[in-house]
Scaffold this active site. Structure first.
Site, mmCIF file in Angstrom:
data_model
loop_
_atom_site.group_PDB
_atom_site.id
_atom_site.type_symbol
_atom_site.label_atom_id
_atom_site.label_comp_id
_atom_site.label_asym_id
_atom_site.label_seq_id
_atom_site.Cartn_x
_atom_site.Cartn_y
_atom_site.Cartn_z
ATOM 1 N N CYS A 102 58.038 16.730 -25.071
ATOM 2 C CA CYS A 102 57.117 17.440 -24.165
ATOM 3 C C CYS A 102 57.796 18.555 -23.363
ATOM 4 O O CYS A 102 57.220 19.627 -23.165
ATOM 5 C CB CYS A 102 56.425 16.442 -23.246
ATOM 6 S SG CYS A 102 57.441 15.025 -22.817
ATOM 7 N N HIS A 109 55.405 18.251 -16.366
ATOM 8 C CA HIS A 109 56.855 18.403 -16.263
ATOM 9 C C HIS A 109 57.158 19.800 -15.715
ATOM 10 O O HIS A 109 56.709 20.811 -16.271
ATOM 11 C CB HIS A 109 57.519 18.254 -17.636
ATOM 12 C CG HIS A 109 57.403 16.886 -18.243
ATOM 13 N ND1 HIS A 109 56.931 15.793 -17.563
ATOM 14 C CD2 HIS A 109 57.741 16.444 -19.488
ATOM 15 C CE1 HIS A 109 56.971 14.729 -18.352
ATOM 16 N NE2 HIS A 109 57.447 15.101 -19.524
ATOM 17 N N ASN A 159 52.455 17.355 -19.834
ATOM 18 C CA ASN A 159 53.240 16.636 -20.847
ATOM 19 C C ASN A 159 52.411 15.895 -21.879
ATOM 20 O O ASN A 159 52.832 15.773 -23.027
ATOM 21 C CB ASN A 159 54.236 15.679 -20.188
ATOM 22 C CG ASN A 159 53.606 14.750 -19.199
ATOM 23 O OD1 ASN A 159 53.098 15.197 -18.170
ATOM 24 N ND2 ASN A 159 53.629 13.462 -19.485
ATOM 25 N N GLU A 190 66.723 12.638 -23.885
ATOM 26 C CA GLU A 190 65.894 13.815 -23.599
ATOM 27 C C GLU A 190 66.716 15.114 -23.625
ATOM 28 O O GLU A 190 66.258 16.140 -24.112
ATOM 29 C CB GLU A 190 65.243 13.627 -22.226
ATOM 30 C CG GLU A 190 64.071 14.531 -21.966
ATOM 31 C CD GLU A 190 62.761 14.040 -22.588
ATOM 32 O OE1 GLU A 190 62.780 13.046 -23.347
ATOM 33 O OE2 GLU A 190 61.739 14.657 -22.321
ATOM 34 N N SER A 229 49.276 -1.788 -32.286
ATOM 35 C CA SER A 229 50.124 -2.916 -32.676
ATOM 36 C C SER A 229 49.293 -4.192 -32.824
ATOM 37 O O SER A 229 48.104 -4.220 -32.485
ATOM 38 C CB SER A 229 51.206 -3.152 -31.618
ATOM 39 O OG SER A 229 50.651 -3.848 -30.526
HETATM 40 N N1 LIG Z 1 54.195 10.346 -22.966
HETATM 41 C C1 LIG Z 1 54.494 11.615 -23.242
HETATM 42 O O1 LIG Z 1 54.362 12.500 -22.380
HETATM 43 C C2 LIG Z 1 54.991 12.008 -24.610
HETATM 44 C C3 LIG Z 1 55.090 13.363 -24.901
HETATM 45 C C4 LIG Z 1 55.519 13.767 -26.176
HETATM 46 C C5 LIG Z 1 55.831 12.817 -27.115
HETATM 47 N N2 LIG Z 1 55.745 11.480 -26.825
HETATM 48 C C6 LIG Z 1 56.046 10.538 -27.908
HETATM 49 O O2 LIG Z 1 54.786 10.038 -28.394
HETATM 50 C C7 LIG Z 1 54.917 8.683 -28.800
HETATM 51 C C8 LIG Z 1 53.959 7.825 -27.990
HETATM 52 O O3 LIG Z 1 54.331 7.902 -26.618
HETATM 53 P P1 LIG Z 1 53.524 7.155 -25.472
HETATM 54 O O4 LIG Z 1 54.085 7.678 -24.220
HETATM 55 O O5 LIG Z 1 52.058 7.261 -25.700
HETATM 56 O O6 LIG Z 1 53.975 5.604 -25.735
HETATM 57 P P2 LIG Z 1 53.245 4.265 -25.333
HETATM 58 O O7 LIG Z 1 52.339 4.473 -24.161
HETATM 59 O O8 LIG Z 1 54.299 3.237 -25.234
HETATM 60 O O9 LIG Z 1 52.291 3.911 -26.616
HETATM 61 C C9 LIG Z 1 52.824 3.465 -27.850
HETATM 62 C C10 LIG Z 1 51.714 3.187 -28.862
HETATM 63 O O10 LIG Z 1 52.322 2.675 -30.069
HETATM 64 C C11 LIG Z 1 51.637 1.460 -30.452
HETATM 65 N N3 LIG Z 1 52.542 0.568 -31.178
HETATM 66 C C12 LIG Z 1 53.668 -0.042 -30.722
HETATM 67 N N4 LIG Z 1 54.212 -0.821 -31.699
HETATM 68 C C13 LIG Z 1 53.407 -0.701 -32.787
HETATM 69 C C14 LIG Z 1 53.418 -1.259 -34.099
HETATM 70 N N5 LIG Z 1 54.372 -2.108 -34.503
HETATM 71 N N6 LIG Z 1 52.432 -0.898 -34.951
HETATM 72 C C15 LIG Z 1 51.446 -0.052 -34.569
HETATM 73 N N7 LIG Z 1 51.382 0.495 -33.329
HETATM 74 C C16 LIG Z 1 52.350 0.184 -32.451
HETATM 75 C C17 LIG Z 1 51.176 0.846 -29.140
HETATM 76 O O11 LIG Z 1 50.118 -0.084 -29.398
HETATM 77 P P3 LIG Z 1 49.827 -1.359 -28.407
HETATM 78 O O12 LIG Z 1 49.117 -0.809 -27.208
HETATM 79 O O13 LIG Z 1 48.959 -2.248 -29.230
HETATM 80 O O14 LIG Z 1 51.150 -1.965 -28.067
HETATM 81 C C18 LIG Z 1 50.689 2.110 -28.409
HETATM 82 O O15 LIG Z 1 49.419 2.459 -28.887
HETATM 83 C C19 LIG Z 1 56.385 8.296 -28.572
HETATM 84 O O16 LIG Z 1 57.078 8.413 -29.778
HETATM 85 C C20 LIG Z 1 56.853 9.304 -27.523
HETATM 86 O O17 LIG Z 1 58.224 9.536 -27.587
HETATM 87 C C21 LIG Z 1 55.319 11.058 -25.594
#
Ligand SMILES: NC(=O)c1ccc[n+]([C@@H]2O[C@H](COP(=O)([O-])OP(=O)(O)OC[C@H]3O[C@@H](n4cnc5c(N)ncnc54)[C@H](OP(=O)(O)O)[C@@H]3O)[C@@H](O)[C@H]2O)c1
Length: 377
Positions: free
Chosen positions: A156, A262, A354, A217, A40
Site C-alpha cells: 500500500c 498512510h 491504504n 515493509e 478460511s
Molecule cells: N490491509 C492493507 O492495507 C493491505 C494493503 C495492501 C495489501 N495488503 C495485503 O492484502 C492481503 C490481505 O490483507 P488484509 O489486511 O485484508 O488481511 P486480513 O484482514 O488478515 O484478512 C486475511 C483474509 O485471508 C483469509 N484467509 C486466511 N487463511 C486462509 C486460508 N487458509 N484459506 C482461505 N482464506 C484464508 C481470511 O479469512 P478468515 O476471515 O476466514 O480467517 C481473511 O479473509 C495480505 O496479503 C496483505 O499483505 C493489505
C-alpha cells in the site's frame, strides 16, 4: 471496451480488511458483480454477513451478505464456475498456492498479496503508473493455455509513492528517494495491531504510541518502487522481462495511531534540476492519456491532488479524495531549508488510502484496464 456486459467475479479472503473493501467497492460497480466469496475454514459454510467482522462505515451489501462463504482451495467449486475474474485479498501465508490454482484454472487473478510480486513474468501494476507492464501476462504459461494469469498490485505505501513519483521521473528523472512512512493500523489487517495491550511487553500497542517497525515493509518499498517504475521487454531472450528503474531508494516505516491512510514524507534527488513550481506543475498536469481514452469506470482524470496549505495532507481531511483513489501531495518544497545544505533537491508529503488505492481499488482498476485491453474475453 466492455459494452456494459456484467462480469461475475469472486473475492478470495473476502472477510479480511482488504476483502471487505473489495466487497464495498464492488457493490455498485458498473461492470462487475460479486457471486463468490472465499475465506478460511473458520468462515466456510456461514453466510457472508455472519462470517465477516464488518469494519466499514457503510452497510454490508444485502445480496453479498447472503452469499455462503466457500473455501479457496478449489477453483472448480461451483461458486467460482462463472467467475472470469478473482480478486485476492488472501493472507500471504496461503496466497502462493491458492492464487496459482486459480491461474491454472483459467481465471484472471488480481492479487494484493506479496507472494507473486517478484515473479519474473508477473507485473506489479498501478494502473495510472505502469499499465503497459500488463503485457507481460502474455508470457505466463497459463495465459497461453487457457487465459489464466496473475497481476499483483504493490504494497500500500509503494502505491502512493509510485503515483507521486511517476510524473517526476518522466520529466526530471530520479536519482535517489528516501521515504519515511506513518502507516495506519488498518494496514495490518484484522485483528491487526492491538490497540492497548500492556500485559505483554512483547505486544505492540498503538493508542498514544508509534511503532518504528513493520515487518518486511521497508524491503517491499525499496524493491517494488524500482520494478514498477522500470522498463519491460517482453522479447527478452533470457526471460528477464523487467528492468529496474535505476534509482536508490531507502525507506523507514512506522505504524501510527491512525485508522486509515498512510502518510509518507519523501526526500528526492533528481537527475535534472527543476524548480519547485515545475515539480508542482508536472504533478498537477499528470493525465495518463491512454486511461482517459479507455473510459474505465473508476478512473477519473489526474490520480494526484496537489495541496498548497502547509498543514496538508492529513488523513482525517484528505484520505477520501477521489473516493480514496487519488494520492494527495503537499508540502512540496526544496530539499533543505537553506539552499545547498542537503544533497536532496526536493521534499514532499503524500497521503494514500491504504485499503482503497493502496489495495482493493487498485486491483479493480487493473481489472478494468485488462478488460478494456481485451486480455479478458
Ligand atoms: N490491509 C492493507 O492495507 C493491505 C494493503 C495492501 C495489501 N495488503 C495485503 O492484502 C492481503 C490481505 O490483507 P488484509 O489486511 O485484508 O488481511 P486480513 O484482514 O488478515 O484478512 C486475511 C483474509 O485471508 C483469509 N484467509 C486466511 N487463511 C486462509 C486460508 N487458509 N484459506 C482461505 N482464506 C484464508 C481470511 O479469512 P478468515 O476471515 O476466514 O480467517 C481473511 O479473509 C495480505 O496479503 C496483505 O499483505 C493489505
Amino acid at each position: 471496451m466492455n459494452n456494459n456486459r456484467i462480469i461475475n467475479v469472486g473475492v478470495l479472503g473476502a472477510t479480511g480488511a482488504v476483502g471487505q473493501r473489495f466487497i464495498q467497492l464492488l457493490e455498485k460497480h458498473q461492470w462487475f458483480r460479486v457471486v463468490a466469496v472465499g475465506a478460511s475454514s473458520n468462515s466456510v459454510g456461514k453466510l457472508y454477513r455472519d462470517a465477516v467482522h464488518w469494519l466499514l462505515p457503510t452497510d454490508i451489501p444485502v445480496e453479498i451478505g447472503q452469499l455462503k462463504v466457500v473455501g479457496c482451495d478449489d477453483p472448480s467449486h461451483q461458486a467460482f464456475a462463472s467467475c472470469q475474474i478473482v480478486f485476492s485479498a488472501l493472507d500471504s501465508n496461503v496466497a502462493t498456492e491458492i492464487e496459482e490454482k486459480f491461474r491454472v484454472a483459467g481465471k484472471a487473478v488480481f492479487s494484493n498479496s506479496k507472494n507473486h510480486r517478484y515473479d519474473s513474468d508477473v507485473p506489479i501494476m498501478v494502473c495510472s503508473v505502469n499499465p503497459e507492464h500488463s503485457e507481460v501476462i502474455l508470457k505466463q504459461k497459463a495465459y497461453q493455455q487457457n487465459k489464466g494469469f496473475i497481476i499483483t498490485n504493490p504494497n500500500c505505501s509503494t502505491t502512493g509513492i509510485v503515483v507521486a513519483l511517476k510524473p517526476i521521473a518522466n520529466q526530471f528523472g530520479l536519482h535517489e528517494v528516501v521515504a519515511f512512512t506513518m502507516q495506519s493500523i488498518s494496514g495490518a489487517g484484522y485483528p491487526g495491531v492491538p490497540s492497548l495491550d500492556i500485559s505483554n511487553i512483547f505486544y505492540f500497542f498503538i493508542v498514544g504510541n508509534v511503532v518504528p517497525f513493520i515487518g518486511e515493509e521497508e524491503e517491499k518499498i525499496e524493491i517494488e518502487t524500482k520494478k514498477i517504475l522500470g522498463g519491460l521487454d517482453c522479447n527478452n531472450v533470457k526471460s528477464e522481462y523487467f528492468s529496474n528503474y535505476p534509482v536508490m531508494v531507502s525507506a523507514h516505516t512506522n505504524r501510527v495511531p491512525v485508522v486509515e491512510g498512510h502518510t509518507i514524507c519523501l526526500s528526492i534527488k533528481l537527475k535534472q534540476s527543476a524548480t519547485i513550481q515545475q515539480v508542482k506543475d508536472c504533478l498537477e498536469n499528470y493525465y495518463p492519456k491512454e486511461l482517459q481514452s479507455l473510459q474505465l469506470p473508476t478512473f477519473n482524470g489526474n490520480p494526484i491532488v496537489v495541496l498548497e496549505q502547509n498543514n496538508r495532507p492529513q488523513p482525517k481531511l484528505d484520505v477520501n479524495k477521489g473516493n480514496g483513489l487519488k494520492v494527495s501531495v503537499g508540502r512540496i518544497r526544496d530539499g533543505s531549508t537553506s539552499p545547498g545544505e542537503s544533497s536532496f533537491d526536493l521534499r514532499m508529503t503524500l497521503l494514500v488510502h491504504n485499503t482503497v488505492l493502496g489495495a482493493a481499488g487498485s486491483s479493480i482498476q487493473n481489472a478494468e484496464y485488462c478488460i478494456a485491453k481485451g486480455y479478458i474475453q
